[in-house]
Design a protein around this motif. Structure first.
Motif, short mmCIF file in Angstrom:
data_model
loop_
_atom_site.label_atom_id
_atom_site.label_comp_id
_atom_site.label_asym_id
_atom_site.label_seq_id
_atom_site.Cartn_x
_atom_site.Cartn_y
_atom_site.Cartn_z
N GLU A 1 14.00 -7.36 12.69
CA GLU A 1 13.26 -8.38 11.95
C GLU A 1 13.90 -8.63 10.58
N VAL A 2 14.37 -7.56 9.94
CA VAL A 2 15.02 -7.70 8.63
C VAL A 2 16.29 -8.52 8.77
N TYR A 3 17.02 -8.31 9.88
CA TYR A 3 18.29 -9.01 10.06
C TYR A 3 18.09 -10.51 10.20
N GLU A 4 16.89 -10.94 10.61
CA GLU A 4 16.62 -12.38 10.69
C GLU A 4 16.78 -13.04 9.33
N TYR A 5 16.41 -12.32 8.26
CA TYR A 5 16.62 -12.86 6.91
C TYR A 5 18.12 -12.97 6.60
N MET B 1 0.81 -1.21 0.00
CA MET B 1 0.00 0.00 0.00
C MET B 1 0.84 1.26 0.00
N HIS B 2 2.18 1.09 0.01
CA HIS B 2 3.11 2.22 0.05
C HIS B 2 2.86 3.14 1.24
N THR B 3 2.38 2.59 2.29
CA THR B 3 2.23 3.34 3.55
C THR B 3 2.77 2.48 4.67
N PHE B 4 3.02 3.07 5.79
CA PHE B 4 3.56 2.33 6.93
C PHE B 4 2.58 2.41 8.10
N ALA B 5 1.84 1.29 8.30
CA ALA B 5 0.98 1.24 9.48
C ALA B 5 1.84 1.11 10.73
N GLN B 6 3.03 0.49 10.56
CA GLN B 6 3.95 0.32 11.69
C GLN B 6 5.35 0.32 11.13
N LYS B 7 6.27 1.00 11.70
CA LYS B 7 7.62 1.10 11.18
C LYS B 7 8.29 -0.26 11.19
N ALA C 1 22.82 -2.05 7.21
CA ALA C 1 21.91 -2.21 6.07
C ALA C 1 22.66 -1.95 4.77
N ASN C 2 23.54 -0.93 4.75
CA ASN C 2 24.36 -0.68 3.57
C ASN C 2 25.29 -1.86 3.30
N LEU C 3 25.86 -2.41 4.38
CA LEU C 3 26.77 -3.55 4.23
C LEU C 3 26.06 -4.73 3.58
N TYR C 4 24.91 -5.10 4.14
CA TYR C 4 24.27 -6.32 3.64
C TYR C 4 23.63 -6.12 2.28
N LEU C 5 23.19 -4.89 1.97
CA LEU C 5 22.69 -4.65 0.62
C LEU C 5 23.84 -4.74 -0.38
N GLY C 6 25.02 -4.27 0.02
CA GLY C 6 26.20 -4.42 -0.82
C GLY C 6 26.57 -5.87 -1.03
N VAL C 7 26.47 -6.67 0.04
CA VAL C 7 26.78 -8.10 -0.06
C VAL C 7 25.79 -8.79 -0.99
N ILE C 8 24.51 -8.44 -0.88
CA ILE C 8 23.49 -9.05 -1.74
C ILE C 8 23.75 -8.69 -3.20
N PRO D 1 14.03 -6.51 -0.41
CA PRO D 1 13.05 -5.41 -0.43
C PRO D 1 12.99 -4.63 0.87
N TYR D 2 13.20 -5.33 2.01
CA TYR D 2 13.14 -4.64 3.29
C TYR D 2 14.36 -3.77 3.54
N LEU D 3 15.52 -4.24 3.04
CA LEU D 3 16.72 -3.41 3.16
C LEU D 3 16.55 -2.10 2.40
N LYS D 4 15.93 -2.18 1.22
CA LYS D 4 15.71 -0.96 0.45
C LYS D 4 14.78 0.00 1.19
N ILE D 5 13.78 -0.58 1.86
CA ILE D 5 12.85 0.26 2.62
C ILE D 5 13.58 0.92 3.80
N VAL D 6 14.41 0.13 4.47
CA VAL D 6 15.17 0.66 5.61
C VAL D 6 16.07 1.80 5.16
N LEU D 7 16.77 1.59 4.04
CA LEU D 7 17.71 2.61 3.57
C LEU D 7 16.98 3.82 3.00
#
Length: 742
Positions: free
Chosen positions: A26-30, A15-21, A56-63, A41-47
């Protein structure tokens, strides 16, 4: 609880909205589970929310690094380079931000570095060691991805250039195969263009060999997964059999045709003079005469004639040695006559029946017959310029063996002039009649088919308030299949449809076209107005109307009715004609007005727009017209718009007015050309002090475009008048530059 949080995250993304941040924990569990696709997709949202989040920059770079390393360097090269650049960017950003303070503060996000193969089963707690491992990993991957990008680009460039040069060589070889039946014919008919083609074939193949060798060297120095091709050349032994297929350069074993060796061999042969030219002239004269006798006696094998017809090109090489010689011009005439006579044997060469189902092939046949008899006339005119008695002195053997003496030759020429005059008049009249029948085939027809217990007309129907199927446009392909589009319902509330019908009037497929407007409120009036055959399928334009607001939808179907394109192009006018550009994969449309029938006294804007299959307009040009669009056709280096006009101009200011009067019924004809890049080229008018109007244009060739219409008042129902009800036919022939031929 985690499942509930996960559902909230998914909902927030969609929905491109955030009901809850989103919680980074939780992202790091992945990340810990190495589920990089789930984490991406969650890393992109975080960044997006916090671009300076170090881990987040580190792991997006690794991906991105992992993706770039795992992708196919040849098949996915743009993506490899894109992910390599992204990996370098995010890793560099992480390198600047990750330090002792970051590890101490957020050590929970670096636990994957707290254990290695050398460690015991327990995780280490030494933050300095974890930091060192993180920095080492960043530096290692940064260097590796930079190296991978450089090598991937080098490998792909070498491979791409090798394949491109090889294909250029192969396509030039194919072109020669298409133009010349044998190598001998190619050599005898060679000109500067053929010599250039042979040189280009050799040069391009040599370039391909060099780049492919460099490619093999590159993948040996930097091996890539699944690629270690063995490329070996093979000589062309049999012309028109060898060298026509394109190899799969991604296969393990690749055999390439040695076009260079073939081209250089033929270039050496071209250095020698063409022998026995005089003997060939007499040989072909005698062969033509035998064919003429066989055609007259109906004992001809047409296939043998057709295989012989291209040999008329021997005249080209003969002219190099004796330009303008009588034997050359006689052979040119006889070649044209043979082509004409063979065509007269076609089953459609009859005027006994004007069955609507045969109008298209008849139009094509009589167009061809008319063109070929005019070629005969042109060839005879060239002979008439010659002093036969003087020319005969240069070719005594030719005269004696073919015509016996000069007197017989002159008698033959006189008889042929009468022959050509007779057929030129006959086929010219029939040709014009066929053109009218061809253009009005789907207006004169009273045929219909039954669909869903209702009649679906196979002819364009008037705008009507009655319910039921109305046909707005019809096109027929070369196989006799008919594409019909229209609407079902009333003019105020209708549903658009398109169907394909075979030559036996059986429905192959029928499609109701769904309304694709974001808001359907008010847009209950919808109707297609233009359809065009594209390959084995069709493309059509559907117009949605609310008051004077028009929205356009372009839809394309394949041969079995699968929708392969549906794009909105809201150009504000109703589409009247469509032309498909197969080279650029573009659709060029002529649009005008807001009414179903293009007939109004209003000075309206005409849009000529080129749109692509991505939903954008490449170019748009505008003129203002009091009149209607008669036709829009593809011509050499552009597109020709044919209109009937009372007034035509630009910017709302009329620049040209019909000589016949100021009302639309007193129209003249206006033509305008647009280049493939959308520039307005020259324009021409067909002025007349009495009303004339065009019903369409038939393109025979770039030099023969027939503007067909009537010398009469243009009325609102002119489209629906039958050919037999009109007696004042008009035909003008122009070339693709709109210069008048006759």
């Amino acid at each position: 609880m985690k499942k509930f949080i996960f559902l909230i995250m998914i909902s927030a993304i969609s929905m491109h909205t955030f009901a809850q941040k989103i919680k980074y924990k939780e992202v790091y569990e992945y990340i810990k589970k190495k589920d990089y696709e789930g984490a991406l997709p969650y890393l992109k949202i975080v960044l997006k929310a916090d671009s300076l989040q170090p881990s987040a920059n580190l792991y997006l770079g690794v991906i991105c690094y992992t993706r770039a390393k795992n992708m196919d360097v040849l098949k996915q090269n743009p993506a490899v380079l894109r992910f390599a650049d992204s990996a370098g960017f995010y890793l560099a950003r992480a390198r600047r931000m990750i330090n002792e303070k970051e590890i101490r503060k957020n050590d929970e996000f670096y636990t994957i570095y707290a254990k290695s193969k050398k460690d015991t089963s327990k995780f280490i707690n030494d933050r300095d060691t974890i930091l060192a491992r993180v920095l080492y990993d960043i530096d290692y991957k940064s260097a590796e991805i930079k190296k991978h990008k450089l090598n991937a680009q080098k490998i792909f460039n070498r491979f791409s250039k090798g394949v491109t040069f090889y294909n250029q060589s192969a396509f030039a070889y194919r072109d020669l195969n298409n133009r010349f039946i044998t190598e001998k014919q190619m050599l005898l008919l060679s000109d500067d263009a053929v010599v250039k083609s042979l040189k280009d074939i050799a040069t391009n193949f040599d370039s391909a060999t060099y780049h492919l060798a460099e490619y093999l060297k590159a993948i040996k120095e930097y091996p890539i997964k699944d690629y270690s091709q063995n490329i070996k050349p093979q000589n062309i032994e049999t012309y028109r059999l060898d060298g026509l297929n394109i190899p799969d350069f991604l296969a393990k074993e690749v055999t390439v045709w040695n076009y260079s060796q073939w081209a250089k061999t033929n270039l050496e042969l071209l250095e020698k003079d063409v022998k026995r030219v005089r003997e060939m002239l007499i040989k072909y004269e005698n062969k033509y005469n035998r064919y003429f006798d066989q055609i007259q006696n109906r004992t001809l094998n047409e296939d043998s004639v057709r295989s012989f017809l291209p040999d008329k090109k021997i005249l080209m090489i003969t002219n190099k040695y004796d330009f303008g010689a009588l034997p050359v011009k006689m052979l040119a005439y006889k070649a044209a006559k043979l082509a004409f006579l063979v065509t007269t044997l076609d089953k459609y060469n009859t005027t006994d029946s004007l069955n609507p189902h045969t109008i298209e092939p008849r139009a094509m046949l009589f167009t061809d017959l008319n063109r070929k008899i005019k070629l005969c006339d042109t060839a005879l005119m060239e002979i008439a310029k010659i002093n036969v008695a003087e020319e005969a002195k240069k070719h005594p053997e030719y005269i004696s063996k073919v015509y016996t003496n000069v007197s017989n030759l002159q008698t033959y020429i006189n008889n042929e002039q009468q022959f050509v005059t007779f057929f030129k008049n006959q086929y010219s009249d029939t040709y014009i009649k066929i053109l009218y029948m061809y253009l009005q085939k789907w207006y004169d027809s009273t045929s219909y088919i039954v669909y869903n217990s209702a009649e679906l007309p196979l002819s364009v129907t008037r705008n009507s308030t009655k319910s039921g199927y109305k046909t707005t446009a019809v096109r027929e392909d070369r196989y006799g299949n008919i594409y019909v589009c229209g609407y079902n319902g009333t003019a105020e509330s209708a549903t658009s449809f398109v169907c394909k019908i075979n030559a036996y009037r059986q429905i192959i497929w029928f499609k109701n076209i769904p309304n694709r407007l974001e808001s359907k409120a008010g847009f209950t009036t919808e109707f297609p107005t233009a359809i065009e055959v594209v390959g084995d399928g069709c493309v059509l334009s559907v117009n949605y109307k609310l008051g004077t607001t028009i929205k356009n939808l372009l839809v394309r179907y394949d041969k079995v009715g699968n929708e392969i394109l549906a794009k909105r192009y809201d150009l504000g006018k109703i589409t009247r004609k469509i032309v498909y550009d197969e080279i650029g994969d573009n659709y060029i449309m002529a649009l005008k007005g807001t009414e179903l029938i293009d007939y109004t006294e209003t000075d309206e804007q005409v849009n000529v727009a080129c749109v692509n299959n991505q939903g954008g307009a490449t170019w748009i040009q505008q003129i203002y017209l009091t009149g209607n669009i008669a036709d829009f056709i593809k011509v050499f280096e552009g597109y020709m718009l044919v209109c009937n006009y009372a007034k035509v101009g630009a910017g709302g200011t009329s620049q040209i007015a019909s000589r016949a009067g100021t009302t639309i019924a007193k129209s003249n004809i206006f033509m305008m050309k647009f280049t493939g890049q959308g520039k307005i080229g020259p324009y021409e008018t067909i002025p007349s002090y009495t009303p004339i109007y065009a019903i369409g244009a038939v393109k025979v060739s770039s030099g023969n475009i027939n503007i067909v219409g009537y010398s009469d008042d243009m009325t609102p129902d002119y489209l629906f008048k039958k050919y037999t009800e009109r007696e004042k036919q008009m035909q003008k022939v122009v070339n693709s530059n709109m210069e008048f031929v006759y």
